[in-house]
Design an enzyme around this catalytic site. Structure first.
Site, short mmCIF file in Angstrom:
data_model
loop_
_atom_site.label_atom_id
_atom_site.label_comp_id
_atom_site.label_asym_id
_atom_site.label_seq_id
_atom_site.Cartn_x
_atom_site.Cartn_y
_atom_site.Cartn_z
N CYS A 346 0.92 -1.27 0.04
CA CYS A 346 0.05 0.08 -0.02
C CYS A 346 0.96 1.30 0.03
O CYS A 346 0.92 2.19 0.76
CB CYS A 346 -0.89 -0.17 1.10
SG CYS A 346 0.03 -0.25 2.81
N TYR A 375 21.58 -7.32 -1.63
CA TYR A 375 20.67 -6.30 -0.92
C TYR A 375 19.19 -6.55 -1.40
O TYR A 375 18.65 -5.57 -1.59
CB TYR A 375 21.31 -5.01 -1.17
CG TYR A 375 22.59 -4.75 -0.83
CD1 TYR A 375 23.19 -4.77 0.67
CD2 TYR A 375 23.60 -4.66 -1.89
CE1 TYR A 375 24.45 -4.54 0.85
CE2 TYR A 375 25.03 -4.24 -1.68
CZ TYR A 375 25.39 -4.35 -0.44
OH TYR A 375 26.58 -4.16 0.15
N1 LLP Z 1 32.53 -2.57 3.29
C1 LLP Z 1 31.91 -1.69 4.08
C2 LLP Z 1 32.38 -1.14 5.18
C3 LLP Z 1 30.74 -1.26 3.61
O1 LLP Z 1 29.91 -0.38 4.37
C4 LLP Z 1 30.03 -1.89 2.31
C5 LLP Z 1 28.54 -1.55 2.14
C6 LLP Z 1 30.79 -3.07 1.80
C7 LLP Z 1 32.11 -3.44 2.30
C8 LLP Z 1 30.32 -3.86 0.40
O2 LLP Z 1 30.09 -3.01 -0.70
P1 LLP Z 1 29.68 -3.66 -2.07
O3 LLP Z 1 30.91 -4.40 -2.62
O4 LLP Z 1 28.49 -4.49 -1.80
O5 LLP Z 1 29.01 -2.38 -2.96
N2 LLP Z 1 21.85 -1.30 0.21
C9 LLP Z 1 22.75 -0.63 -0.88
C10 LLP Z 1 23.97 -0.76 -0.88
C11 LLP Z 1 24.55 -0.54 0.70
C12 LLP Z 1 26.37 -0.92 0.70
C13 LLP Z 1 26.53 -0.64 2.24
N3 LLP Z 1 27.84 -0.92 2.66
C14 LLP Z 1 22.10 -1.02 -2.20
O6 LLP Z 1 21.26 -1.89 -2.32
O7 LLP Z 1 22.49 -0.48 -3.24
#
Ligand code: LLP
Length: 414
Positions: A346, A375
């Protein structure tokens, strides 16, 4: 085109397959919404990192997808874990990841979480404030341990991504300012229960151009030499995660080897071990969200395809206006229509796609929402009292449920 998302995603005849398993068959057996992940793809991605960075420690960012089977799978490929909570520590240890391969970041670690991680003897706390240093020191003292730490520095680099997932800029809550980080490092000399072993930095997520990594690592390397001069024994440079993936058909994304080409020359002379924390680039395009078309609604000026997956299952479109590509699970010749693909929640913000050119689908058909492995389930909720989706892991023609669909009783059980 699908193979550019995931080489294990293909039509066989008119049916869409992932890792040699029919997605239609899975949707029929387990219902929808259904998350399906390709094990072969996840293994390939970890290997792509370990091949591009043979000397580095790859710590999978558990936040991207915390399913215990997925964490076990990356562990089997030799990865460690990057965690941000006690819960992620629990899942990582349970998956058999050695504490000596676990790094722990986050601005708001609680006493309970810190104590749990100190007692678990993890490799390194990535500390985000002066106050956290003091609390960690006190707790380590109480437990009769020494905690290994890095300080998360904020290099003030623009990762050119969505503002909600840019973490390395001055105004963000993360880390301490790199320009004044020496102050925090100096402060640790007074804290007897901490052992400084590294520098940490993570500039953001879904980064499609590697140049911000070059800039950030140059700044980290400068700090490294400053700290060495001051007598610190810096054994690790943790450069975070963030490598982007393909979401849109026209998008191309950097590979771990491109990241290596960018970063390795910058850190060549450095004696410390490199740590990386990839999440999305390991699991993002491993995963598909299967959803069933419930209704079609044509308001004349606007066309809607209403599906059974909502923002409670995949919040990224609502939260970041993220694009997720979608294809019908059954391939057939049909015209394209311009439509919104919306969920049952909703909220006006409950959409998977807006003004999308999509092949006309019918009630009861299945749609595959691509790039949903990172995610996706991890950010799902019970909003509108909707049980969370089932998750299935597929590999080389075999499949297994790695999380059952919840039911109403489960939601009220506690
Ligand atoms: N290391 C740290 C300290 C982080 O904060 C993050 C992600 C990663 C590694 C991993 O990043 P990646 O390789 O996955 O980009 N919910 C959001 C993404 C938030 C990311 C948070 N931190 C989305 O759905 O796009």
């Amino acid at each position: 085109m699908l193979k550019e998302y995931n080489p294990y995603l293909e039509y066989k005849g008119d049916d869409l397959y992932l890792d040699d398993v029919s997605l239609r068959a899975l949707a029929e057996e387990f219902g929808t919404p259904l998350y399906v992940y390709s094990g072969s793809y996840i293994r390939d991605r970890i290997r792509a990192y370990t091949e591009a960075f043979p000397e580095a420690l790859i710590c999978y960012a558990v936040k991207a997808n915390f399913n215990p089977y997925i964490v076990t799978l990356v562990k089997e490929e030799g990865a460690g874990a990057d965690i941000v909570s006690g819960g992620e520590l629990f899942i990582s240890l349970r998956a058999g990841i050695e504490p000596s391969k676990i790094v722990y970041a986050g601005v708001g670690k609680t006493v309970k979480e810190l104590e749990y991680a100190i007692s678990s003897d993890i490799l390194m706390f990535n500390v985000e404030s002066l106050m956290e240093l003091e609390v960690l020191d006190e707790l380590a003292g109480k437990l009769g341990r020494k905690a290994r730490i890095a300080i998360r520095v904020n290099p003030d680099v623009d990762p050119k991504t969505h503002p909600y997932i840019s973490t390395g800029m001055k105004k963000s809550k993360f880390g301490v300012d790199i320009k004044t980080a020496k102050k925090e490092y100096e402060h640790t000399k007074k804290l007897k229960n901490l052992q400084v072993v590294g520098i940490h930095c993570h500039i953001g997520s879904q980064i499609l151009d590697v140049s911000p990594y070059i800039e950030a690592s140059q700044k980290v390397v400068e700090l490294y030499y400053d700290l060495i001069k001051e007598g610190f024994d810096i054994q690790y440079l943790d450069l975070g995660g963030g490598l982007g993936i393909k979401y849109k058909p026209e998008q191309s994304n950097p590979e771990p080897s491109d990241l290596a080409e960018a970063i390795l020359p910058v850190v060549k002379e450095v004696k410390a071990k490199i740590i990386l924390e990839p999440g999305r680039s390991v699991v993002g395009n491993a995963g598909i969200l299967l959803t069933q078309v419930q209704f079609i609604k044509d308001k004349g000026h606007k066309h809607f395809v209403i599906v059974d997956a909502g923002m409670n299952d995949l919040v990224r479109p609502a939260m970041y206006e993220a694009y997720h590509h979608m294809v019908p699970v059954e391939r057939k010749d049909r015209p394209y229509i311009k439509t919104d693909v919306v969920g049952p929640i909703c909220e006006t913000g409950d959409f998977l796609a807006l003004d999308r050119e999509l092949q006309a689908v019918e009630r009861g058909e299945y749609l595959a929402v691509l790039s949903a492995g990172a995610y996706g389930f991890a950010m799902s909720s019970h909003y509108n009292v909707r049980p969370r989706a089932c998750e299935v892991l597929v590999e080389k023609g075999k499949y297994r449920v790695i999380r059952q669909r919840e039911d109403y009783e489960y939601i009220v059980a506690l």
